[in-house]
Every structure is written in structure tokens, then in C-alpha cells.
Write an enzyme that holds these catalytic residues in place. Structure first.
Site, PDB file in Angstrom:
ATOM      1  N   GLU A 182     -13.823   4.526  -3.031  1.00  0.00           N
ATOM      2  CA  GLU A 182     -12.613   4.921  -2.704  1.00  0.00           C
ATOM      3  C   GLU A 182     -11.827   5.948  -3.938  1.00  0.00           C
ATOM      4  OE1 GLU A 182      -9.360   4.952  -0.227  1.00  0.00           O
ATOM      5  OE2 GLU A 182     -11.030   3.329   0.041  1.00  0.00           O
ATOM      6  N   ASP A 183     -11.263   6.856  -3.487  1.00  0.00           N
ATOM      7  CA  ASP A 183     -10.607   7.851  -4.212  1.00  0.00           C
ATOM      8  C   ASP A 183     -11.281   8.350  -5.755  1.00  0.00           C
ATOM      9  OD1 ASP A 183      -8.277   7.449  -2.779  1.00  0.00           O
ATOM     10  OD2 ASP A 183      -7.068   6.594  -4.065  1.00  0.00           O
ATOM     11  N   LYS A 231      -6.205  -2.174  -1.169  1.00  0.00           N
ATOM     12  CA  LYS A 231      -7.304  -2.066   0.041  1.00  0.00           C
ATOM     13  C   LYS A 231      -7.664  -3.393   0.557  1.00  0.00           C
ATOM     14  CE  LYS A 231      -7.797   2.680   0.945  1.00  0.00           C
ATOM     15  NZ  LYS A 231      -7.372   3.447   2.228  1.00  0.00           N
ATOM     16  N   ASP A 257     -14.235   5.865   2.063  1.00  0.00           N
ATOM     17  CA  ASP A 257     -12.859   5.774   3.017  1.00  0.00           C
ATOM     18  C   ASP A 257     -12.378   7.087   2.932  1.00  0.00           C
ATOM     19  OD1 ASP A 257     -11.097   4.200   4.589  1.00  0.00           O
ATOM     20  OD2 ASP A 257      -9.858   4.139   3.006  1.00  0.00           O
ATOM     21  N   ASP A 258     -12.126   7.904   1.896  1.00  0.00           N
ATOM     22  CA  ASP A 258     -11.684   9.160   1.947  1.00  0.00           C
ATOM     23  C   ASP A 258     -12.314  10.037   2.820  1.00  0.00           C
ATOM     24  OD1 ASP A 258      -9.755   8.320  -0.166  1.00  0.00           O
ATOM     25  OD2 ASP A 258     -11.319   8.266  -1.373  1.00  0.00           O
ATOM     26  N   ARG A 316      -8.974  10.432  -8.492  1.00  0.00           N
ATOM     27  CA  ARG A 316      -8.338  11.185  -7.873  1.00  0.00           C
ATOM     28  C   ARG A 316      -7.492  10.265  -6.843  1.00  0.00           C
ATOM     29  NH1 ARG A 316      -9.300  12.424  -1.822  1.00  0.00           N
ATOM     30  NH2 ARG A 316      -7.966  10.419  -2.044  1.00  0.00           N
ATOM     31  N   ASN A 339      -1.096  11.615   0.833  1.00  0.00           N
ATOM     32  CA  ASN A 339      -0.265  10.390   0.342  1.00  0.00           C
ATOM     33  C   ASN A 339       0.101  10.515  -1.126  1.00  0.00           C
ATOM     34  OD1 ASN A 339      -0.012   8.551   2.600  1.00  0.00           O
ATOM     35  ND2 ASN A 339      -2.278   8.362   2.670  1.00  0.00           N
ATOM     36  N   TYR A 371       0.757  -1.153  -0.015  1.00  0.00           N
ATOM     37  CA  TYR A 371      -0.148  -0.136   0.011  1.00  0.00           C
ATOM     38  C   TYR A 371       0.889   1.089   0.004  1.00  0.00           C
ATOM     39  CZ  TYR A 371      -4.285   2.433   0.045  1.00  0.00           C
ATOM     40  OH  TYR A 371      -5.262   3.211  -0.292  1.00  0.00           O
TER      41      TYR A 371
END
Length: 542
Positions: A241-242, A170, A264-265, A152, A403, A99
Site C-alpha cells: 500500500e502507498d 485499511k 492495492d494502488d 507516497r 485522494n 479512512y
């Protein structure tokens, strides 16, 4: 628990090519006879422990982390139990490879390091057929789905179909730390095109070569996907996610009361940051409800943290208005204030009546105890910012959450040096310990892996129908309580990564308790304790 016995009829080379049941040289003499493996393996019988050491020996021989990533992904494709045992036994060394930060480079180079398909791809041409094509996936009991559209990816921007590395990574953490069996995990890429011209012109790019699908057509595709999942896999949890901030909020608000899902973000990042703030209060001696927090960055991650912190402040006794007034946001154009044009809906509640100001002036005026960065902009916390925070706080709390590592707002060494070693620092990606004033400081990693595995495991254990804000608040409290006094003395606001599986278990039990209390659980057995959940978890040992 892992089922170590292959199904009837799976023998010979087919067994050796099956990642779920393959043990390679660890098949015993008796198993080699029963499963028609004689002659297909070298004579020596290895233990899984010996295989693990061999993997680590080969891994450490590699010159670059991306090469180590490729080796680990190849291992996962051929022997998934060995992959997960390696990850669990060498978590501090392996997690940054599977990750963040290495997954960022893996996504940028995804098409160039592609070896074998993994996961499920949905494109605009699949409109009307998503339920049917999901039948092509070989597993029928899918429980955990991580989905992205690649717009993203971390702080790296639009990576299109290359973003598949994120759901894959993930879900590896879900299996390692929450014990979700790999067969129940499904990585999904909504390949709706990319606005990254360099990718579209790359002859090796594997995604849809068109500008991104937008508007009603985009929402219709996601609607169909969510509906198809609910029909095909009625017990599955969907983790978004993202996604780019506007879509992240739109999709979360669209489905959060209709499906078992979370972002999650927005929510996972919020819970891990809130846990760090709770832990910091134990060191600073400041009461949580008295804190003032300044966020640098106003996207989905930052405002998601703000929303959960506000929720926690209200739970601590403040009114919603009082809670919001303790939370301030700034972006590249300075402080978010009322009357500023172009504010997104998720920003407006935090745009206070105040005059415009740059970040330094905002710190001097607001006097926050906590500074949280979620900008994706490397170096956003310059020396003046850290020194200003240190001038008004004995123990300034500095979170550089962007990150991968190269995108962090500042490094641990910078935060400590510019605050004369007084900062309480956490980051999204790992930083090495820092020697400061004769003391070794171990910066905590505010990684979402502390939160989302436990949320998912708890939801699945009690058959939750929805994921609530109370579950994320409880997860943050459990995580903060898991930080030992020794961790705090060493400068870390989070427990060691080696404790992730136990932390996930504690969070899962707490989440299940909240679900039952809120009437959001379908499982008949309300006695969901840690040991009950532990018995459900995948064990990679053979």
C-alpha cells in the site's frame, strides 16, 4: 464469528483493559460476578446498542474530523467490537473518518496525535532479525497484512513513518467489510527513513531520521520481510500500500508469483475503476470494447487501471494491440507518445505513435468517452477539460480518483456544472449530492474498499496461493453488477456504501471460484458459497 467469552484467567482490570474482550458497562450482572468485575464498573448495565448511541453522541459533539478520528481510534484501542459495530451501523458517517479523507490529515499529524502503539515497525537496523522480532507480535495466526513504506501516502507524498495510519485504516475496513477478525490483522510500517526534511526536523517525529534507504539494501530488507512473513505466518496475504510508483511495480513483479500478495494502488484501484466503467456503459449505451479512455496521470494507479482495462478488453475479444490503442495517457508534459524520452517501463506500452499534444488537444483528437484522473493534483480537470469532454459526448464519464478530497482533479459540483448535468462522475473520496436542473445527483465514490476486502476474504476462504489478474477482473464485474438501476438514475456508478459487506461477500465467492478454476486454491472444500464464507466472518455484536 466474534468469540465473546474471555479466555480462562482473563478477569478484573486485565479484562477491562483487553480491547478484544472488553464490553465495559455491557457486562451483565452474572458476568461481573464470574469475571471479578464487581466494584470495577458503575452499577448500570448497558446494551451495546445504547453504547453505540453514546459513542455517536460524543462523536457529533466534536468540532473537527481529526478529533473524531482520535476518538474512534481510542475506542478501537479499548473496545474493538463496539468500534466495529459503530462503523458498520453508521458507515456513511464513520467511513470518511476512519479512512479517506480524514486519514490523510491523520497521517500528516500522526506523530502529533500519537496515543498508543498500534502495528509493527521494521527499520534498516532490523536486517537479519525480522523473523525473530515478528515473534514479539502477540498474535500467532496472522492472515492479513497491510504494509507500506510511507513514501507516497495518498496524494500527500513522503510521510515516512507517519504513513502507519494507512495500514491501520485499511485493516479496519478489512474487518468491517470482509469480516477478517482483528486478531488476524497486522499493520506493518517499513520505516526506511524519509526524504521529507520537515519531518526529519520535527522534534516529535517518531520515525527513522535518515534519508530513505534505496537500491539493493532496500530490496534486501523487503525480501527478508516477505520471507519472514511466509515462515512466521504461512497463511497470510500481504497487501502492498502507498509505495512510490517505481517501487510499487518492482515489488509487485518481484513477489506476485512467489507469495500471496497484491498491490492495492495498482490492482485494487484498477478493479474499482473498471467496475465504474462497466456501470457507465449501462447508462451511455456504449459497448465496453468500443470505448476510448484517456488517463490524466501516468503513475502506478493510472497505469494499473490501464493494465486491467487492457486485460478486460482482450477478454472481450480484442487483441492486446487493439486494446492498447484504445488507451491513452497524459501527464504534466502532455500526451505520452512514442519516442518521448524518460518514459518509465510501465508507461512504454501506452506511448503510441502520435504527435505530442496537451490535454485539451488530446481530447479533441482522440475523442475519448472516459476521462480518468489519478494525478494527485487538485484542479487538474479544469473547466475547459470538462467542457471539451461534454462537447464530444452526450454523457461524458469523468473519474477524479485522487485522494484525499482536497487532491481530487475536480469536485462533483464542477463536473456536473461544466457538463450541464450530463457527466457521469465518480471520485476517490466522498462528495455530497448536487442539485442540478431540479434533480439531485449522488456522485459515486470509487473507493478501493469496494474491492480489496472481497479479494482478501475470497483468497483466505479458499486458501489461495496467488492473486491473479482474473480475480480482479471478476471482482470488477461483480461490483458493476451490484449497481442497481436506481443508483444509475441518481448518477452513481457504485452501490451505496451500506452494501459494502454484501458486495465483499459476493466478490469473495467469485474470487474463490476463479482460484479453484485456475488451480490456485489449497482448501479441500471447493463448495465456497456466499453463506459458507458468511459463517467465517467476524461479528462485532455482543
Amino acid at each position: 464469528m466474534a468469540n465473546s467469552r474471555p479466555p480462562a484467567g482473563l478477569t478484573g482490570l486485565a479484562l477491562l483493559n483487553n480491547s478484544q474482550y472488553n464490553k465495559s458497562t455491557a457486562f451483565t450482572e452474572d458476568e461481573r460476578e464470574r469475571f471479578k468485575l464487581r466494584g470495577l464498573l458503575p452499577a448500570a448495565v448497558s446494551s451495546q446498542r445504547l453504547q453505540t448511541e453514546l459513542i455517536m453522541e460524543n462523536l457529533r459533539r466534536k468540532a473537527y474530523d481529526i478529533e473524531r478520528y482520535i476518538l474512534l481510534m481510542a475506542l478501537q484501542q479499548r473496545n474493538e467490537r463496539l468500534f466495529y459495530r459503530v462503523l458498520l451501523e453508521y458507515i456513511e458517517e464513520i467511513m470518511p473518518l476512519v479512512y479517506t479523507p480524514t486519514v490523510g490529515q491523520a497521517c500528516r499529524e500522526f506523530a502529533h496525535i500519537f496515543r498508543q502503539p498500534r502495528g509493527f515497525y521494521i527499520t534498516p537496523t532490523d536486517r537479519g532479525d525480522i523473523f525473530d522480532i515478528l515473534d514479539n507480535w502477540p498474535e500467532r495466526d496472522v492472515r492479513m497484512i497491510v504494509v507500506t513504506d510511507g513514501e507516497r501516502i495518498l496524494g500527500l507524498g513522503d510521510l515516512g513513518a507517519n504513513g502507519m495510519g494507512i495500514p491501520i485504516g485499511k485493516l479496519a475496513l478489512y474487518t468491517a467489510f470482509a469480516g477478517i477478525p482483528p486478531a488476524q490483522c497486522l499493520p506493518v510500517m517499513l520505516d526506511v527513513g524519509t526524504d521529507n526534511q520537515m519531518l526529519r526536523e520535527d522534534p516529535l517525529y517518531l520515525g527513522t531520521r535518515q534519508p530513505r534507504l534505496r537500491g539493493a539494501d532496500y530490496l534486501a530488507l523487503v525480501d527478508e520481510f516477505v520471507a519472514a512473513v511466509q515462515l512466521r505466518y504461512p497463511r497470510a496475504l500481504i497487501q502492498f500500500e502507498d509505495f512510490l510508483t517505481p517501487n510499487a511495480y518492482t515489488l509487485l513483479n518481484r513477489y506476485r508469483n512467489k507469495a500471496l500478495c497484491f498491490n492495492d494502488d495498482i490492482q485494487g484501484t484498477a478493479a474499482v475503476a473498471l467496475a465504474g466503467v462497466f456501470a457507465a456503459c449501462r447508462t451511455t449505451g456504449k459497448a465496453f470494447e468500443t470505448l476510448k479512455i484517456l488517463f490524466l496521470g501516468a503513475g502506478s494507479a493510472a497505469t494499473g487501471i490501464g493494465d486491467l482495462v487492457q486485460f478486460a478488453l482482450v477478454a472481450a475479444g480484442l487483441t492486446p494491440d487493439q486494446a492498447r490503442k484504445r488507451l491513452w495517457f497524459a501527464d504534466v508534459d502532455g500526451l505520452l507518445v512514442a519516442g518521448r524520452e524518460g518514459l518509465a517501463p510501465h508507461n512504454r506500452p501506452y506511448a503510441h505513435d502520435a504527435s505530442p499534444a496537451g490535454v485539451i488537444e488530446a481530447i479533441e483528437r482522440i475523442k475519448p468517452q472516459v476521462l480518468i484522473g489519478a494525478t494527485g493534483s487538485p484542479g487538474a480537470f479544469g473547466e475547459r477539460i470538462i467542457r471539451t469532454m461534454a462537447s464530444i459526448n452526450e454523457r461524458p464519464v469523468i473519474f477524479a480518483l485522487s485522494n484525499p478530497t482536497e487532491r481530487a482533479e475536480c469536485s462533483a459540483e464542477q463536473a456536473y456544472r461544466w457538463s450541464e448535468g450530463r457527466a457521469l462522475f465518480a471520485s476517490g473520496s466522498p462528495f455530497a449530492p448536487v442539485l442540478m436542473n431540479g434533480k439531485t445527483l449522488k456522485p459515486g465514490q470509487g473507493n478501493n474498499a469496494y474491492i480489496f476486502p472481497g479479494i482478501g476474504l475470497g483468497a483466505l476462504a479458499c486458501q489461495a496461493t496467488r492473486i491473479s489478474d482474473e480475480m480482479f477482473l471478476k471482482a470488477a464485474e461483480v461490483l458493476a453488477d451490484s449497481v442497481a438501476d436506481d443508483d444509475l438514475r441518481q448518477g452513481s456508478l457504485y452501490p451505496p456504501l451500506s452494501q459494502l459487506r454484501e458486495v465483499s461477500l459476493k466478490i469473495a465467492a467469485a474470487v474463490a471460484e476463479v482460484a479453484y478454476r485456475q488451480g490456485l486454491a489449497k482448501a479441500a472444500d471447493r463448495d465456497i458459497r456466499i453463506e459458507t464464507i458468511r459463517a467465517m466472518m467476524y461479528d462485532p455484536v455482543y
